[in-house]
Design a protein around this motif. Structure first.
Motif, PDB file in Angstrom:
ATOM      1  N   VAL A 113       0.842  -1.195   0.000  1.00 35.41           N
ATOM      2  CA  VAL A 113       0.000   0.000   0.000  1.00 35.41           C
ATOM      3  C   VAL A 113       0.878   1.245   0.000  1.00 35.41           C
ATOM      4  O   VAL A 113       1.837   1.334   0.775  1.00 35.41           O
ATOM      5  CB  VAL A 113      -0.935   0.038   1.230  1.00 35.41           C
ATOM      6  CG1 VAL A 113      -1.885   1.229   1.131  1.00 35.41           C
ATOM      7  CG2 VAL A 113      -1.711  -1.266   1.354  1.00 35.41           C
ATOM      8  N   ILE A 114       0.537   2.187  -0.861  1.00 34.09           N
ATOM      9  CA  ILE A 114       1.206   3.493  -0.881  1.00 34.09           C
ATOM     10  C   ILE A 114       0.221   4.525  -0.343  1.00 34.09           C
ATOM     11  O   ILE A 114      -0.904   4.644  -0.836  1.00 34.09           O
ATOM     12  CB  ILE A 114       1.647   3.881  -2.300  1.00 34.09           C
ATOM     13  CG1 ILE A 114       2.725   2.923  -2.801  1.00 34.09           C
ATOM     14  CG2 ILE A 114       2.159   5.320  -2.334  1.00 34.09           C
ATOM     15  CD1 ILE A 114       3.075   3.107  -4.263  1.00 34.09           C
ATOM     16  N   VAL A 115       0.634   5.258   0.683  1.00 33.49           N
ATOM     17  CA  VAL A 115      -0.155   6.342   1.251  1.00 33.49           C
ATOM     18  C   VAL A 115       0.545   7.650   0.880  1.00 33.49           C
ATOM     19  O   VAL A 115       1.726   7.834   1.188  1.00 33.49           O
ATOM     20  CB  VAL A 115      -0.284   6.226   2.780  1.00 33.49           C
ATOM     21  CG1 VAL A 115      -1.077   7.403   3.343  1.00 33.49           C
ATOM     22  CG2 VAL A 115      -0.940   4.894   3.161  1.00 33.49           C
ATOM     23  N   VAL A 116      -0.179   8.555   0.232  1.00 33.20           N
ATOM     24  CA  VAL A 116       0.391   9.826  -0.213  1.00 33.20           C
ATOM     25  C   VAL A 116      -0.147  10.938   0.674  1.00 33.20           C
ATOM     26  O   VAL A 116      -1.332  11.266   0.623  1.00 33.20           O
ATOM     27  CB  VAL A 116       0.055  10.106  -1.686  1.00 33.20           C
ATOM     28  CG1 VAL A 116       0.799  11.352  -2.177  1.00 33.20           C
ATOM     29  CG2 VAL A 116       0.379   8.909  -2.567  1.00 33.20           C
ATOM     30  N   GLY A 117       0.712  11.502   1.524  1.00 34.76           N
ATOM     31  CA  GLY A 117       0.295  12.580   2.412  1.00 34.76           C
ATOM     32  C   GLY A 117       0.620  12.287   3.858  1.00 34.76           C
ATOM     33  O   GLY A 117       0.559  11.129   4.298  1.00 34.76           O
ATOM     34  N   SER A 118       0.960  13.348   4.617  1.00 36.13           N
ATOM     35  CA  SER A 118       1.454  13.137   5.986  1.00 36.13           C
ATOM     36  C   SER A 118       0.692  13.953   7.032  1.00 36.13           C
ATOM     37  O   SER A 118       1.242  14.300   8.078  1.00 36.13           O
ATOM     38  CB  SER A 118       2.944  13.492   6.066  1.00 36.13           C
ATOM     39  OG  SER A 118       3.160  14.860   5.726  1.00 36.13           O
ATOM     40  N   GLY A 119      -0.594  14.257   6.765  1.00 34.34           N
ATOM     41  CA  GLY A 119      -1.433  14.846   7.790  1.00 34.34           C
ATOM     42  C   GLY A 119      -2.060  13.766   8.644  1.00 34.34           C
ATOM     43  O   GLY A 119      -1.704  12.584   8.568  1.00 34.34           O
ATOM     44  N   THR A 130       4.200   2.133   2.326  1.00 32.85           N
ATOM     45  CA  THR A 130       5.120   3.207   1.981  1.00 32.85           C
ATOM     46  C   THR A 130       4.373   4.526   2.105  1.00 32.85           C
ATOM     47  O   THR A 130       3.300   4.698   1.509  1.00 32.85           O
ATOM     48  CB  THR A 130       5.658   3.059   0.543  1.00 32.85           C
ATOM     49  OG1 THR A 130       6.357   1.823   0.425  1.00 32.85           O
ATOM     50  CG2 THR A 130       6.603   4.200   0.195  1.00 32.85           C
ATOM     51  N   LEU A 131       4.911   5.432   2.886  1.00 27.97           N
ATOM     52  CA  LEU A 131       4.320   6.755   3.088  1.00 27.97           C
ATOM     53  C   LEU A 131       5.132   7.770   2.289  1.00 27.97           C
ATOM     54  O   LEU A 131       6.334   7.907   2.507  1.00 27.97           O
ATOM     55  CB  LEU A 131       4.313   7.126   4.566  1.00 27.97           C
ATOM     56  CG  LEU A 131       3.739   8.493   4.948  1.00 27.97           C
ATOM     57  CD1 LEU A 131       2.235   8.533   4.683  1.00 27.97           C
ATOM     58  CD2 LEU A 131       4.020   8.808   6.411  1.00 27.97           C
ATOM     59  N   VAL A 132       4.472   8.469   1.370  1.00 23.37           N
ATOM     60  CA  VAL A 132       5.153   9.424   0.503  1.00 23.37           C
ATOM     61  C   VAL A 132       4.657  10.825   0.820  1.00 23.37           C
ATOM     62  O   VAL A 132       3.450  11.078   0.877  1.00 23.37           O
ATOM     63  CB  VAL A 132       4.890   9.108  -0.984  1.00 23.37           C
ATOM     64  CG1 VAL A 132       5.662  10.073  -1.879  1.00 23.37           C
ATOM     65  CG2 VAL A 132       5.268   7.669  -1.300  1.00 23.37           C
ATOM     66  N   ALA A 133       5.591  11.765   1.005  1.00 23.87           N
ATOM     67  CA  ALA A 133       5.246  13.161   1.264  1.00 23.87           C
ATOM     68  C   ALA A 133       6.117  14.053   0.390  1.00 23.87           C
ATOM     69  O   ALA A 133       7.321  13.822   0.273  1.00 23.87           O
ATOM     70  CB  ALA A 133       5.455  13.514   2.737  1.00 23.87           C
ATOM     71  N   VAL A 160      -3.531   2.365  -3.562  1.00 20.97           N
ATOM     72  CA  VAL A 160      -2.991   3.715  -3.371  1.00 20.97           C
ATOM     73  C   VAL A 160      -4.005   4.523  -2.571  1.00 20.97           C
ATOM     74  O   VAL A 160      -5.197   4.546  -2.905  1.00 20.97           O
ATOM     75  CB  VAL A 160      -2.714   4.414  -4.717  1.00 20.97           C
ATOM     76  CG1 VAL A 160      -2.272   5.855  -4.489  1.00 20.97           C
ATOM     77  CG2 VAL A 160      -1.672   3.644  -5.517  1.00 20.97           C
ATOM     78  N   VAL A 161      -3.532   5.171  -1.510  1.00 20.01           N
ATOM     79  CA  VAL A 161      -4.394   6.016  -0.678  1.00 20.01           C
ATOM     80  C   VAL A 161      -3.944   7.464  -0.823  1.00 20.01           C
ATOM     81  O   VAL A 161      -2.805   7.807  -0.488  1.00 20.01           O
ATOM     82  CB  VAL A 161      -4.330   5.601   0.807  1.00 20.01           C
ATOM     83  CG1 VAL A 161      -5.246   6.497   1.645  1.00 20.01           C
ATOM     84  CG2 VAL A 161      -4.693   4.136   0.984  1.00 20.01           C
ATOM     85  N   LEU A 162      -4.836   8.314  -1.329  1.00 20.52           N
ATOM     86  CA  LEU A 162      -4.557   9.745  -1.420  1.00 20.52           C
ATOM     87  C   LEU A 162      -5.008  10.425  -0.133  1.00 20.52           C
ATOM     88  O   LEU A 162      -6.184  10.346   0.244  1.00 20.52           O
ATOM     89  CB  LEU A 162      -5.286  10.356  -2.613  1.00 20.52           C
ATOM     90  CG  LEU A 162      -4.890   9.823  -3.996  1.00 20.52           C
ATOM     91  CD1 LEU A 162      -5.789  10.432  -5.073  1.00 20.52           C
ATOM     92  CD2 LEU A 162      -3.425  10.118  -4.292  1.00 20.52           C
TER      93      LEU A 162
END
Length: 505
Positions: A5-11, A30-33, A179-181
């Motif tokens: 799983v890819i998570v895009v955003g760090s709030g 994987t956390l992408v910021a 993918v999680v936006l």
């Protein structure tokens, strides 16, 4: 079998989703910021988290307040999920290290506009978002989550109609099963905003290019009170909840003539009341009078605001401060069900980038941080459950409007776009201004994504076009969407707008 799983955003939404997934068996996260993790709308949120904790309060009352603020457009089921699951989600935040303020051994509760009870829990006085952000970021250590900061996602990779990863600015492709936006808001569409520089509508644009359905983009909330100085620093609604009042250039309190709840009316009403008063006094800002609260109380209850105000040579304990509305929160976004599932299989959205219908036409104060915490947990469950998305109430969701996503040949600067949006799609709109903005935006060409800023500008251009199209199509006034040429709401049940992108060139 391992689920990637890819998570895009760090709030709060992205961090909650990632942390929830990381404790599940056989999941790689994987956390992408695109910036350092601490740069998010969450980190600058002030007021707090609206949640039922007092014996006299109930989830049903919280739902009623949410629905009332939403001006007839709230998805009641989504509101019931938020309010019923909110206390447990706040308990999880506390277990993850968030230290909310206490009073007499219990959580301290504040009152904000349109709430029937004091139910706003806060941390560090007015630094709630920063406390949540820092606590959740600290939990990443040892979690097994792969973190990639300063990494720009430009597109979702769609194969056979499903999301299968993301493409980065440098061309690298990260593959995934889901993918999680969770990319936050779109405040940088406007020149005056309380949002940080990272709020450039990235997730909405990415989803639109991936073929996802968007919803309710015409509803953008303008916070009534930002400091009328460069940077538009937010002056939390909680200040008015504690007793501060709005006065005009002559020192007269004016909101009492606009709404029975005066300064604590829903945000759209207060923001337009301020804008109308500013117009009557030649564009000069109105003033927020907090002098009755005292220097000690202001410094203790609102330390962050107090520091900013005093850094600008102002003493708000002795003199009212100038304030004006600024873009604050996007109620619309990527249309999802109540588990974060979008119209594209494998693609999820959560937090401000998503639209469940929860906020309707006007978000209730302090429901946003709670939304990220509650729905972040739900998305984690849904990622691992491949069932079909829940059906929406078809009678409440319009057939999608098609948006031509092709551009013209003219170049533009971000400032040009922001001022166009402020004048045509700001606190009040009309057909002439919106149509002119649509024509101008159609003549502009999105910049080639050669660097991170160009990628942001391309996203802002695309989402600006979608916002203007949605605002043109809604020929009524409702909540945060005010049409000068259609000043009243349409009779009958309110309908959510939806939009999809198509190419005609």
């Amino acid at each position: 079998m391992t689920t990637r799983v890819i998570v895009v955003g760090s709030g709060v939404a992205g961090l909650t989703t990632a942390l929830e997934l990381a404790v599940r068996p056989c999941v790689e996260v994987t956390l992408v910021a695109k910036a350092p993790l601490a740069q998010s709308n969450t980190a600058v949120a002030q007021g707090g988290v609206a949640v039922v904790t007092a014996p006299a309060d109930t989830a049903a009352l919280h739902v009623a307040d949410t629905v009332a603020a939403g001006a007839g457009l709230c998805d009641t089921d989504a509101a019931e999920v938020l309010c019923a699951e909110g206390p447990a989600a706040v308990g999880t935040l506390i277990r993850r290290g968030v230290r909310f303020d206490q009073e007499g051994g219990r959580l301290a509760l504040g009152l904000e506009a349109a709430h029937s009870h004091a139910r706003i829990v806060h941390a560090g006085g007015d630094a709630t978002g920063a406390a949540i952000s820092s606590a959740l970021i600290a939990r990443l250590e040892g979690s097994g989550i792969v973190v990639r900061e300063n990494t720009t996602v430009v597109d979702v990779v769609v194969e056979a109609g499903a999301a299968r990863g993301v493409r980065l600015l440098d061309g690298e492709v990260l593959t995934a099963d889901a993918v999680v936006l969770a990319t936050g808001g779109a405040g940088q569409l406007f020149p005056f905003t309380t949002n940080p520089a990272v709020a450039t509508a990235d997730g909405v644009a990415i989803a639109l290019r991936a073929g996802a359905v968007l919803a309710d983009l015409e509803f953008h909330q303008f916070h009534p009170t930002s400091l009328a100085t460069p940077g538009n620093h937010l002056v939390s609604e909680a200040v008015r909840g504690e007793g501060a009042v709005l006065i005009d250039a002559d020192g007269r309190r004016f909101m009492t003539e606009v709404h029975p709840d005066a300064e604590l009316a829903p945000r759209d009403i207060v923001a337009r009341g301020i804008a109308e008063q500013m117009a009557r006094q030649g564009g000069a800002p109105v003033r927020l009078d907090a002098t009755g609260l005292g220097a000690g109380f202001l410094a203790e209850r609102f330390p962050s605001i107090d520091a900013v105000v005093r850094s600008q040579g102002l003493d708000w304990s002795r003199h009212p401060i100038e304030v004006a509305p600024a873009a604050h929160y996007a109620m619309g976004g990527v249309r999802t069900d109540r588990w974060g599932r979008t119209s594209v299989p494998g693609l999820f959205a959560v937090g401000e980038v998503a639209c469940t219908g929860l906020h309707g036409a006007n978000r209730l104060a302090s429901n946003s941080l709670l939304e990220g915490a509650v729905f972040g947990e739900r998305v984690a469950d849904a990622v691992l459950e491949p069932s079909a998305a829940e059906p929406f109430d078809r009678a409440r969701w319009a057939a999608p409007l098609e948006l031509d996503v092709d551009g013209g040949d003219d170049t533009f600067g971000r400032t040009d776009l922001q001022h166009l949006m402020w004048s045509a799609a700001g606190l009040s709109r009309d057909a002439d201004g919106l149509q002119e903005a649509a024509d101008v935006l159609a003549r502009w060409a999105p910049p080639a994504t050669t660097d991170a800023k160009a990628a942001e500008d391309a996203n802002l251009w695309l989402v600006a076009r979608a916002v203007v199209a949605a605002a043109l199509a809604r020929t009524e006034s409702r909540g945060a969407h005010f049409r000068r040429d259609f000043p009243l709401p349409e009779p009958g049940p309110a309908v959510h707008s939806t939009l999809v992108g198509v190419r005609h060139a």
